[in-house]
Design a protein around this motif. Sequence first.
Motif, PDB file in Angstrom:
ATOM      1  N   VAL A   7       1.039  -1.012  -0.358  1.00 19.14           N
ATOM      2  CA  VAL A   7      -0.096  -0.010   0.097  1.00 19.14           C
ATOM      3  C   VAL A   7       0.876   1.309  -0.379  1.00 19.14           C
ATOM      4  O   VAL A   7       2.034   0.929   0.899  1.00 19.14           O
ATOM      5  CB  VAL A   7      -0.793  -0.351   1.263  1.00 19.14           C
ATOM      6  N   PHE A   8       0.470   2.180  -0.680  1.00 18.97           N
ATOM      7  CA  PHE A   8       1.410   2.924  -1.274  1.00 18.97           C
ATOM      8  C   PHE A   8       0.897   4.453  -0.880  1.00 18.97           C
ATOM      9  O   PHE A   8      -0.902   4.112  -1.595  1.00 18.97           O
ATOM     10  CB  PHE A   8       2.213   3.416  -2.736  1.00 18.97           C
ATOM     11  N   THR A   9       0.654   5.527  -0.341  1.00 16.58           N
ATOM     12  CA  THR A   9       0.548   6.378  -0.400  1.00 16.58           C
ATOM     13  C   THR A   9       1.526   8.188  -0.300  1.00 16.58           C
ATOM     14  O   THR A   9       2.258   8.225  -1.019  1.00 16.58           O
ATOM     15  CB  THR A   9      -0.271   6.737   0.899  1.00 16.58           C
ATOM     16  N   TRP A  10       0.587   8.687  -0.981  1.00 20.46           N
ATOM     17  CA  TRP A  10       1.069  10.369  -0.649  1.00 20.46           C
ATOM     18  C   TRP A  10      -0.378  11.560  -1.381  1.00 20.46           C
ATOM     19  O   TRP A  10      -1.275  11.109  -1.081  1.00 20.46           O
ATOM     20  CB  TRP A  10       1.729  10.805  -2.572  1.00 20.46           C
ATOM     21  N   SER A  11       0.066  13.115  -0.369  1.00 18.74           N
ATOM     22  CA  SER A  11      -0.502  13.947  -0.612  1.00 18.74           C
ATOM     23  C   SER A  11      -0.138  15.120  -1.052  1.00 18.74           C
ATOM     24  O   SER A  11       1.014  15.079  -0.984  1.00 18.74           O
ATOM     25  CB  SER A  11      -0.753  13.979   1.020  1.00 18.74           C
ATOM     26  N   ASP A  12      -1.244  15.672  -1.514  1.00 18.43           N
ATOM     27  CA  ASP A  12      -0.813  17.028  -2.223  1.00 18.43           C
ATOM     28  C   ASP A  12      -1.729  18.394  -1.500  1.00 18.43           C
ATOM     29  O   ASP A  12      -1.173  19.267  -1.275  1.00 18.43           O
ATOM     30  CB  ASP A  12      -2.080  16.909  -3.959  1.00 18.43           C
ATOM     31  N   GLY A  13      -1.596  17.651   0.285  1.00 15.57           N
ATOM     32  CA  GLY A  13      -1.842  18.643   1.246  1.00 15.57           C
ATOM     33  C   GLY A  13      -3.135  19.156   1.803  1.00 15.57           C
ATOM     34  O   GLY A  13      -3.844  19.767   2.691  1.00 15.57           O
ATOM     35  N   PHE A  14      -4.164  18.576   0.387  1.00 11.99           N
ATOM     36  CA  PHE A  14      -5.513  18.669   0.453  1.00 11.99           C
ATOM     37  C   PHE A  14      -5.912  17.011   0.764  1.00 11.99           C
ATOM     38  O   PHE A  14      -6.697  17.373   0.715  1.00 11.99           O
ATOM     39  CB  PHE A  14      -6.135  19.501  -0.588  1.00 11.99           C
ATOM     40  N   PHE A  17      -3.716  10.461  -1.472  1.00 10.87           N
ATOM     41  CA  PHE A  17      -3.920   9.528  -1.929  1.00 10.87           C
ATOM     42  C   PHE A  17      -3.411   7.914  -1.862  1.00 10.87           C
ATOM     43  O   PHE A  17      -2.695   8.112  -2.375  1.00 10.87           O
ATOM     44  CB  PHE A  17      -4.136   9.895  -3.488  1.00 10.87           C
ATOM     45  N   THR A  18      -4.161   6.294  -1.691  1.00 18.75           N
ATOM     46  CA  THR A  18      -3.551   5.801  -1.599  1.00 18.75           C
ATOM     47  C   THR A  18      -4.010   4.967  -2.368  1.00 18.75           C
ATOM     48  O   THR A  18      -5.021   4.570  -2.500  1.00 18.75           O
ATOM     49  CB  THR A  18      -4.081   5.354  -0.016  1.00 18.75           C
ATOM     50  N   VAL A  19      -3.330   3.328  -2.553  1.00 23.63           N
ATOM     51  CA  VAL A  19      -3.532   2.767  -3.490  1.00 23.63           C
ATOM     52  C   VAL A  19      -2.695   1.264  -3.106  1.00 23.63           C
ATOM     53  O   VAL A  19      -2.168   1.320  -2.411  1.00 23.63           O
ATOM     54  CB  VAL A  19      -2.724   2.924  -5.462  1.00 23.63           C
ATOM     55  N   ALA A  20      -3.442   0.732  -2.978  1.00 21.59           N
ATOM     56  CA  ALA A  20      -2.876  -0.944  -3.060  1.00 21.59           C
ATOM     57  C   ALA A  20      -2.784  -1.904  -4.646  1.00 21.59           C
ATOM     58  O   ALA A  20      -3.356  -1.986  -5.652  1.00 21.59           O
ATOM     59  CB  ALA A  20      -3.688  -1.792  -2.402  1.00 21.59           C
ATOM     60  N   ALA A  54      -8.426   0.420   3.063  1.00 17.91           N
ATOM     61  CA  ALA A  54      -9.744   0.841   2.526  1.00 17.91           C
ATOM     62  C   ALA A  54      -9.008   1.115   1.006  1.00 17.91           C
ATOM     63  O   ALA A  54      -9.682  -0.002  -0.032  1.00 17.91           O
ATOM     64  CB  ALA A  54      -9.970   2.309   2.236  1.00 17.91           C
ATOM     65  N   ALA A  55      -7.690   0.894   0.884  1.00 25.33           N
ATOM     66  CA  ALA A  55      -6.890   0.374  -0.036  1.00 25.33           C
ATOM     67  C   ALA A  55      -6.606  -0.896  -0.500  1.00 25.33           C
ATOM     68  O   ALA A  55      -7.200  -1.422  -1.508  1.00 25.33           O
ATOM     69  CB  ALA A  55      -5.631   0.802  -0.351  1.00 25.33           C
ATOM     70  N   LEU A  56      -6.111  -1.904   0.277  1.00 29.40           N
ATOM     71  CA  LEU A  56      -6.818  -3.436   0.710  1.00 29.40           C
ATOM     72  C   LEU A  56      -7.470  -3.517  -0.277  1.00 29.40           C
ATOM     73  O   LEU A  56      -7.971  -4.746  -1.032  1.00 29.40           O
ATOM     74  CB  LEU A  56      -6.045  -3.169   1.464  1.00 29.40           C
TER      75      LEU A  56
END
Length: 148
Positions: A7-14, A17-20, A54-56
Amino acid sequence: MAAKLKVFTWSDGFHAFTVATTSRPKALEAWGSKQDLFATGLASQLSGGPDFEAALASPGEVVERGLAIDVGKIGKAKPTRPQGPSKARAAKIEKLQAALADLDERHRAVMADFEQQQAALSQARQEADATYEADRKSLAADLKKARA
């Protein structure tokens, strides 16, 4: 054997975004990122939490959670636009490019015609000036003889 999901995540500050998925490149592809967010430190691997679960639950789909907007709300992110134009859009672009090239060619032809007309007028003007000067010189000489 199927590859294990990470599971990976990143944020734009607002939003977060997470994806498995099975790899970092696949996560970047799912996010629609052309930049390596992992190299810049913006993205990371998750090991737990509500975004992780949620991503899984929906592998390969981007899960979005509001950080500053809709705080805490977790849901599926809107799919990113496919890279490159659709077939219809590509056909429209090709048609417009052809029309633009045709317009440019017609304009060059019109301008060339104007140049030819201008050259012909310039030549006619020079000839008219030369005839005028010759005729004036002749008449002035005739006038001088008549006065003498």
